[in-house]
Design a protein around this motif. Sequence first.
Motif, short mmCIF file in Angstrom:
data_model
loop_
_atom_site.label_atom_id
_atom_site.label_comp_id
_atom_site.label_asym_id
_atom_site.label_seq_id
_atom_site.Cartn_x
_atom_site.Cartn_y
_atom_site.Cartn_z
N ASN A 87 39.98 39.79 38.24
CA ASN A 87 41.16 39.64 37.39
C ASN A 87 42.39 39.17 38.18
O ASN A 87 43.51 39.61 37.93
CB ASN A 87 41.48 40.95 36.65
CG ASN A 87 40.37 41.36 35.72
OD1 ASN A 87 39.69 40.52 35.15
ND2 ASN A 87 40.18 42.65 35.56
N GLU A 137 37.00 50.97 40.65
CA GLU A 137 38.03 50.34 39.81
C GLU A 137 39.40 50.72 40.34
O GLU A 137 39.57 51.77 40.96
CB GLU A 137 37.85 50.69 38.34
CG GLU A 137 37.65 52.15 38.05
CD GLU A 137 37.17 52.40 36.62
OE1 GLU A 137 36.53 51.53 36.01
OE2 GLU A 137 37.44 53.49 36.13
N MET A 180 43.86 50.49 39.79
CA MET A 180 45.09 50.23 39.04
C MET A 180 46.17 50.02 40.09
O MET A 180 46.36 50.86 40.97
CB MET A 180 45.45 51.42 38.15
CG MET A 180 44.48 51.65 37.00
SD MET A 180 44.88 53.12 36.01
CE MET A 180 46.42 52.60 35.23
N TRP A 228 44.81 45.54 36.84
CA TRP A 228 43.55 46.22 36.56
C TRP A 228 42.41 45.42 37.19
O TRP A 228 42.26 44.23 36.92
CB TRP A 228 43.32 46.34 35.07
CG TRP A 228 44.50 46.82 34.28
CD1 TRP A 228 45.59 46.09 33.90
CD2 TRP A 228 44.73 48.14 33.79
NE1 TRP A 228 46.47 46.89 33.19
CE2 TRP A 228 45.96 48.16 33.11
CE3 TRP A 228 43.99 49.34 33.85
CZ2 TRP A 228 46.48 49.29 32.50
CZ3 TRP A 228 44.51 50.46 33.22
CH2 TRP A 228 45.74 50.43 32.56
N ARG A 285 38.12 45.72 38.89
CA ARG A 285 36.90 46.52 39.04
C ARG A 285 35.87 45.68 39.78
O ARG A 285 35.76 44.48 39.55
CB ARG A 285 36.37 46.90 37.66
CG ARG A 285 35.14 47.78 37.69
CD ARG A 285 34.57 48.05 36.30
NE ARG A 285 35.55 48.63 35.41
CZ ARG A 285 35.39 48.74 34.09
NH1 ARG A 285 34.30 48.29 33.52
NH2 ARG A 285 36.31 49.29 33.34
N PRO A 287 41.70 42.12 32.07
CA PRO A 287 42.36 43.43 32.04
C PRO A 287 42.41 44.07 30.66
O PRO A 287 42.58 45.28 30.55
CB PRO A 287 43.76 43.14 32.57
CG PRO A 287 43.99 41.69 32.28
CD PRO A 287 42.64 41.05 32.39
N CYS A 322 40.23 47.10 30.19
CA CYS A 322 40.79 48.32 30.79
C CYS A 322 41.92 48.88 29.94
O CYS A 322 41.99 50.09 29.68
CB CYS A 322 41.30 48.03 32.20
SG CYS A 322 40.04 47.33 33.30
N CYS A 356 40.86 50.78 26.84
CA CYS A 356 40.37 52.12 27.14
C CYS A 356 41.53 53.07 27.45
O CYS A 356 41.51 54.23 27.06
CB CYS A 356 39.40 52.05 28.32
SG CYS A 356 38.74 53.66 28.78
N HIS A 357 42.55 52.58 28.14
CA HIS A 357 43.68 53.42 28.57
C HIS A 357 44.78 53.58 27.53
O HIS A 357 45.73 54.33 27.75
CB HIS A 357 44.27 52.86 29.88
CG HIS A 357 43.43 53.15 31.07
ND1 HIS A 357 43.81 54.04 32.05
CD2 HIS A 357 42.21 52.68 31.45
CE1 HIS A 357 42.87 54.10 32.97
NE2 HIS A 357 41.89 53.28 32.63
#
Length: 165
Positions: free
Chosen positions: A30, A108, A110, A125, A127, A140, A143, A146-147
């Motif tokens: 990313n 992963e 951040m 983000w 991984r 991203p 991610c 999910c967050h």
Amino acid sequence: MRFHHLLRVAMLPLLAVLASAEAATPPSSNGIDYPTGWQEWALIAVSHRTDNGTLRAILGNDTAVKAARAGQTNPWPDGTVLAKAVWKGAGLENWSSAVAPKAFVHAEFMIKDSVRFAETYGWGWARWLGETQAPFADGPQVCISCHTPVRGRDWVFTDPAPFPH
């Protein structure tokens, strides 16, 4: 002229070492470079996801660890890098009630930079998958989605583990 030739010959082994080290570093994920040395960072927390049977060690760079220990995590300061090492959990042969890390799933990250990552809520983000650390390239948004439930916690699920003083 002879000195330059000797210098070039002497530099060949060094260049070979540097080239092999560079080749060993996984490609970016990313648009983020692989954070070399993360395996040596300090522990911030651990977690066990019962939905997918994984164990996680949440590590941090110096900025993240200082913020975690000081309780300054909402928001986390710029410069924070959180690493999450993820393994499939399995019982131990000689201790049936214990679960331990087995197969490595992914690492992963951040990366907090409110300017560089303004479009992704101040976080980068990334991984890398499996033992080979192949870059995750789905973007991203995977991610972020999910967050989303923890957007009010600066997008971070982790509660730093309390350590005795």
